[in-house]
Design an enzyme around this catalytic site. Structure first.
Site, short mmCIF file in Angstrom:
data_model
loop_
_atom_site.label_atom_id
_atom_site.label_comp_id
_atom_site.label_asym_id
_atom_site.label_seq_id
_atom_site.Cartn_x
_atom_site.Cartn_y
_atom_site.Cartn_z
N ALA A 89 -33.78 1.29 46.83
CA ALA A 89 -34.52 0.81 48.00
C ALA A 89 -35.23 1.96 48.71
CB ALA A 89 -33.55 0.16 48.97
N GLU A 151 -25.12 3.94 47.25
CA GLU A 151 -25.20 3.29 48.56
C GLU A 151 -24.14 3.80 49.53
OE1 GLU A 151 -25.65 1.85 45.68
OE2 GLU A 151 -27.13 0.25 45.80
C1 LIG Z 1 -28.83 -7.43 53.80
C2 LIG Z 1 -28.89 -7.14 52.36
C3 LIG Z 1 -29.85 -6.04 52.08
C4 LIG Z 1 -29.59 -5.42 50.78
C5 LIG Z 1 -29.64 -3.96 50.94
C6 LIG Z 1 -30.23 -3.38 49.72
C7 LIG Z 1 -29.61 -2.13 49.37
C8 LIG Z 1 -30.15 -1.43 48.38
C9 LIG Z 1 -29.44 -0.31 47.92
C10 LIG Z 1 -30.29 0.87 47.61
O1 LIG Z 1 -31.03 0.90 46.69
S1 LIG Z 1 -30.05 2.21 48.64
C11 LIG Z 1 -31.00 3.49 47.90
C12 LIG Z 1 -30.31 4.00 46.71
N1 LIG Z 1 -31.03 5.12 46.18
C13 LIG Z 1 -30.78 6.35 46.52
O2 LIG Z 1 -29.90 6.64 47.29
C14 LIG Z 1 -31.63 7.37 45.87
C15 LIG Z 1 -31.93 8.48 46.82
N2 LIG Z 1 -32.79 9.46 46.20
C16 LIG Z 1 -32.33 10.42 45.39
O3 LIG Z 1 -31.18 10.51 45.06
C17 LIG Z 1 -33.34 11.40 44.91
O4 LIG Z 1 -34.41 11.38 45.81
C18 LIG Z 1 -33.84 11.12 43.48
C19 LIG Z 1 -34.30 9.69 43.31
C20 LIG Z 1 -32.70 11.41 42.48
C21 LIG Z 1 -35.01 12.09 43.21
O5 LIG Z 1 -34.59 13.40 43.48
P1 LIG Z 1 -35.67 14.59 43.60
O6 LIG Z 1 -34.88 15.84 43.83
O7 LIG Z 1 -36.57 14.53 42.46
O8 LIG Z 1 -36.55 14.25 44.88
P2 LIG Z 1 -36.17 14.28 46.42
O9 LIG Z 1 -36.63 15.58 47.00
O10 LIG Z 1 -34.75 13.92 46.62
O11 LIG Z 1 -37.06 13.09 46.98
C22 LIG Z 1 -38.49 13.17 46.97
C23 LIG Z 1 -39.03 12.45 48.18
O12 LIG Z 1 -38.71 11.06 48.08
C24 LIG Z 1 -38.00 10.64 49.23
N3 LIG Z 1 -37.03 9.62 48.77
C25 LIG Z 1 -36.16 9.72 47.76
N4 LIG Z 1 -35.48 8.59 47.61
C26 LIG Z 1 -35.93 7.76 48.56
C27 LIG Z 1 -35.60 6.43 48.93
N5 LIG Z 1 -34.66 5.74 48.25
N6 LIG Z 1 -36.23 5.89 49.97
C28 LIG Z 1 -37.19 6.56 50.66
N7 LIG Z 1 -37.56 7.84 50.34
C29 LIG Z 1 -36.94 8.41 49.32
C30 LIG Z 1 -37.30 11.90 49.74
O13 LIG Z 1 -36.98 11.80 51.08
C31 LIG Z 1 -38.38 12.95 49.48
O14 LIG Z 1 -39.37 12.84 50.46
P3 LIG Z 1 -39.46 13.91 51.63
O15 LIG Z 1 -40.68 13.53 52.40
O16 LIG Z 1 -39.51 15.24 50.97
O17 LIG Z 1 -38.21 13.72 52.44
#
Ligand SMILES: CCCCCC/C=C/CC(=O)SCCNC(=O)CCNC(=O)[C@H](O)C(C)(C)COP(=O)(O)OP(=O)(O)OC[C@H]1O[C@@H](n2cnc3c(N)ncnc32)[C@H](O)[C@@H]1OP(=O)(O)O
Length: 746
Positions: A89, A151
């Site tokens: 997400a 999560e």
């Molecule tokens: C009421 C019911 C509702 C249901 C609720 C639904 C729930 C859904 C569950 C989910 O999916 S929660 C999200 C789960 N995913 C994560 O936690 C992934 C988080 N991200 C990472 O672990 C890493 O970013 C990566 C994907 C492994 C990539 O790593 P990398 O080192 O290549 O890049 P980063 O420097 O970490 O990230 C780059 C850039 O992207 C932004 N970002 C990363 N993930 C997300 C995200 N999930 N949402 C928004 N933005 C994200 C990160 O902040 C960086 O941007 P910035 O501007 O430099 O901060």
């Protein structure tokens, strides 16, 4: 070819993805169109990170619907864009009103499809991304992909069926482990666990397409995970009791891991539909919780510290780091050994210098075994001859960077820097691991002060994640950038801070420690103070932590500052430079009580070096006598006062640090405290905590305590804190504007 669904604004994708990938790729997003291969295969592309954005969900729902409704389509492959399946997400959406189609029915429809749906996983399948893959009938992954349900690290649980499908697929114990830790696993491990059906080194989408065609028309009865039962276990109750105990012990008050265990228990004990209800119920308690807000804030805060800047205008995106291939460490005490190990683990070649023969001999034994232990833990190999040892500073003549880690004594450090300035190449970066001494003064001992920065590691240096990179008045942008980058290479969270006594972390800690001493004078015990802090979520209270780090360290500093004079009597015994001072720590050291290493400190231990802290009657008598001697009447102190006194002064100092520009933003301070000082992550860090409590309340309590203790000047709310309140207490992400406005008026 179907066109992009009409309700999807392509420019929205462009903006979001450009932001994410500004440094990584300029790939055009025309391909974001949902591609349909010449039938009979339908090929759905889902863009990275956008999974949860409403328009993307809508796009997937529409495309899947079309594919399933089109009689000519026989199989479906779902893959990501730009080599990434789906990172889950968009976390930023959680704080806002959620719109668009919900995820659970979308995944349900995919699973219920009567045509095979194959997930082609490249890059990452995380959170909702993996939940989508679990709804598919087959999962094929590239060998380099990472999978996980992180999560819990965001204060949530996998609420799109993740807690119900994963245990049904891989068994309860393995699912509990993945869901309660949120760890990412490699494709190899995921295959072994049974999450994946196949791992390939080749083009994953091609392999998936071929596979999807090969299973066209086959029965899908055994492929819908929601119809599975969890593998039976002999003693489910004790398994869950143990899991709950383990999770509660590690969680330090975090609620999400506990909810994760409860949700998995539902998978193991209830039919799927009821399990899904339980998952939903549990998620509802987490979704709007303060802890989820704190953890999601911290996710971005960790990343924000990498975008550092200094008041002189040096910045992360304009300052070029220098390459560092060979580094040296001067001084092989505890810190120096840890730093040597961390450098070697980062793949650098290291010259380790210790002028005392005995210490050098001990280090030569200790360092390789630390490396070996690290390699066993991390499953890595270490080049044994990446480290050379020397008894003389002359050995560092050809290194790119030196980290001085000698005893915390200015005269000694001055001498080392003078020597280094002569011995090293003119462009060698000279770094000091001092925890509080003046970096500018050390720089002034060298020929190139612009190449001097502080690299303040935290013990044990090869384990602790935090590194404070201290820029001095004359440090060049390249020097700061190089130290920041080296920290990252060593696996640290590097935070750039300005040069002042104690930098950011220890400067704030000093206030916290002083309040803890004052509380003892007023009637508290170490046990009471520690309990309050541990229940708040610190792994150790202030007194247990002091015993572990050694009470003599602070005593030496206070002696050097002329503070630790216990011969003073009457009112002057508890006053220094007009301010309240507690000599309790000094008196304890005079009794030879240095903490764990001497078996006695604020607590007693079964032997010197013992680790289990026990209440010590001697200490309680000592406190009684001390209070009586100074005419202090003990009063009842509750946990709330302990927290407010200890934490609000620390926070107040944090505001002062922001005001002075020593840290660029609240995220820097929060990262320092979570990674370096055990601040519970689910409380976001001290500055986030202040925002949660309410800035007005922090001001009101500080003022009240200041009235009660007028000789403690730092209980007065800082100017920035007052200004933020005067500006209507803006949320934390707007504080930088208030700081900037103020600085631009100076
Ligand atoms: C009421 C019911 C509702 C249901 C609720 C639904 C729930 C859904 C569950 C989910 O999916 S929660 C999200 C789960 N995913 C994560 O936690 C992934 C988080 N991200 C990472 O672990 C890493 O970013 C990566 C994907 C492994 C990539 O790593 P990398 O080192 O290549 O890049 P980063 O420097 O970490 O990230 C780059 C850039 O992207 C932004 N970002 C990363 N993930 C997300 C995200 N999930 N949402 C928004 N933005 C994200 C990160 O902040 C960086 O941007 P910035 O501007 O430099 O901060």
């Amino acid at each position: 070819m179907y066109n992009l669904p009409t309700n999807t604004k392509k420019w929205q994708f462009d903006i979001f993805l450009k932001k994410i990938f500004k440094k990584k790729t300029d790939a055009p997003f025309a391909q974001l169109l949902i591609n349909v291969h010449p039938l009979p295969l339908f090929h759905v592309k889902s863009p990275i990170f956008l999974f949860y954005s409403a328009s993307v969900r809508q796009g997937i729902v529409d495309s899947v619907k079309r594919a399933l409704g089109d009689q000519k389509v026989k199989s479906v492959v779902i893959c990501g864009q730009n080599g990434v399946f789906c990172g889950g997400a968009d976390i930023r959406e959680f704080g806002r009103q959620m719109s668009g189609p919900p995820l659970v029915p979308m995944i349900h429809d995919i699973e219920a499809a009567n045509k095979p749906v194959v997930a082609a996983i490249e890059g990452s399948a995380l959170g909702g991304g993996l939940e989508l893959a679990l709804g598919c009938h087959y999962r094929i992954s590239h060998s380099k992909a990472k999978l996980g349900l992180p999560e819990v690290t965001l204060g949530l649980l996998p609420a799109a069926g993740g807690t119900q499908r994963l245990p049904r697929l891989i068994g309860v114990p393995a699912a509990l482990n993945l869901i309660t830790t949120g760890r990412h696993v490699t494709a190899a491990e995921a295959l072994q666990l049974g999450i994946l059906d196949h791992v390939t080194e080749h083009n994953t989408v091609d392999v998936a397409v071929k596979f999807a065609l090969s299973v066209t028309g086959e029965s899908l009865d055994g492929r819908r995970i929601s119809s599975f039962s969890c593998a039976p276990l002999s003693d489910l109750d004790s398994l869950f009791e143990e899991a709950m105990l383990k999770v509660r012990g590690a969680a330090r008050g975090a609620i999400a891991p506990v909810a994760c265990v409860q949700a998995v228990r539902a998978a193991a004990t209830l039919p799927y539909a009821q399990g899904m209800e339980r998952e939903k119920e549990l998620m509802a308690t987490l979704f709007h919780s303060g802890q989820a807000r704190a953890l999601q804030y911290f996710f971005f805060a960790q990343r924000a510290v990498g975008r550092w800047s200094t008041p002189s205008g040096a910045r992360w995106d304009t300052s070029q780091p220098r390459p560092v291939r060979k580094a040296a460490v001067i001084g092989l005490g505890t810190m120096g050994r840890g730093i040597t190990v961390a450098l070697a683990q980062a793949g650098l070649s290291v010259v380790a210098v210790e002028t005392h023969a005995k210490q050098l001999m001990e280090a030569k034994k200790a360092v390789p075994s630390m490396l070996k232990r690290g390699a066993v833990r991390g499953g890595t190999t270490i080049e044994p001859d990446s480290i050379t040892y020397s008894e003389t500073v002359q050995a560092v003549a050809d290194v790119d960077l030196v980290i001085e880690a000698v005893f915390e004594d200015m005269a000694l450090k001055e001498k080392v820097f003078q020597q280094l300035s002569i011995v090293c190449k003119p462009d060698t970066l000279l770094c000091t691991n001092t925890s509080s001494l003046d970096v500018d003064h050390l720089a002034s001992q060298t020929r190139h002060p612009e190449l001097v920065v502080g690299m303040h590691f935290f013990a044990p240096a090869h384990v602790m994640k935090l590194l404070e990179v201290v820029y001095g008045r004359r440090s060049s942008p390249a020097a700061v950038a190089t130290a920041m980058q080296l920290g990252k290479k060593m696996g640290k969270v590097s935070v750039a801070v300005g040069n002042c006594r104690g930098f950011a972390g220890n400067r704030m800690l000093k206030r916290y420690l002083e309040q803890a001493f004052f509380l003892l004078e007023e009637g508290a015990t170490p046990e009471l103070v520690d309990r309050a802090l541990e229940e708040f979520g610190f792994p150790m209270g202030v007194f247990r932590m002091s015993d572990l780090s050694g009470l003599d360290v602070g005593w030496r500093v206070r002696k050097a500052d002329g503070l630790a004079d216990t011969s003073l009597t009457g009112t002057s015994a508890r006053v220094r430079q007009g301010c309240r001072y507690s000599p309790l720590g000094d008196l304890l050291c005079e009794h030879g009580r240095f903490g764990q290493k001497t078996g006695r400190g604020w607590y007693q231990y079964d032997k010197p070096g013992g680790r289990v802290a026990k209440s010590d009657p001697w200490l309680h008598n000592f406190l009684d006598e001390y209070r009586a001697r100074h005419g202090l009447v003990p009063r009842c102190i509750d946990q709330q006062e302990v927290l407010e006194r200890c934490l609000f002064v620390l926070i107040n100092e944090g505001f002062q640090i922001l005001e002075e520009g020593i840290a660029a933003g609240p995220e820097d301070i929060d990262a320092i405290y979570v990674f370096g000082y055990g601040w519970p992550r689910h409380r976001g860090g001290p500055m986030f905590y202040a925002d949660m409590v309410g800035l007005e309340r922090v001001v009101e309590r500080l003022e009240r305590y200041h009235q009660a203790h007028p000789n403690v000047p730092y209980l007065q709310p800082s100017g920035l804190l007052r200004r933020l309140v005067a500006n209507g207490s803006p949320p934390i992400h707007k504080w930088r504007n208030v700081i900037k406005n103020r600085n631009s008026q100076l």
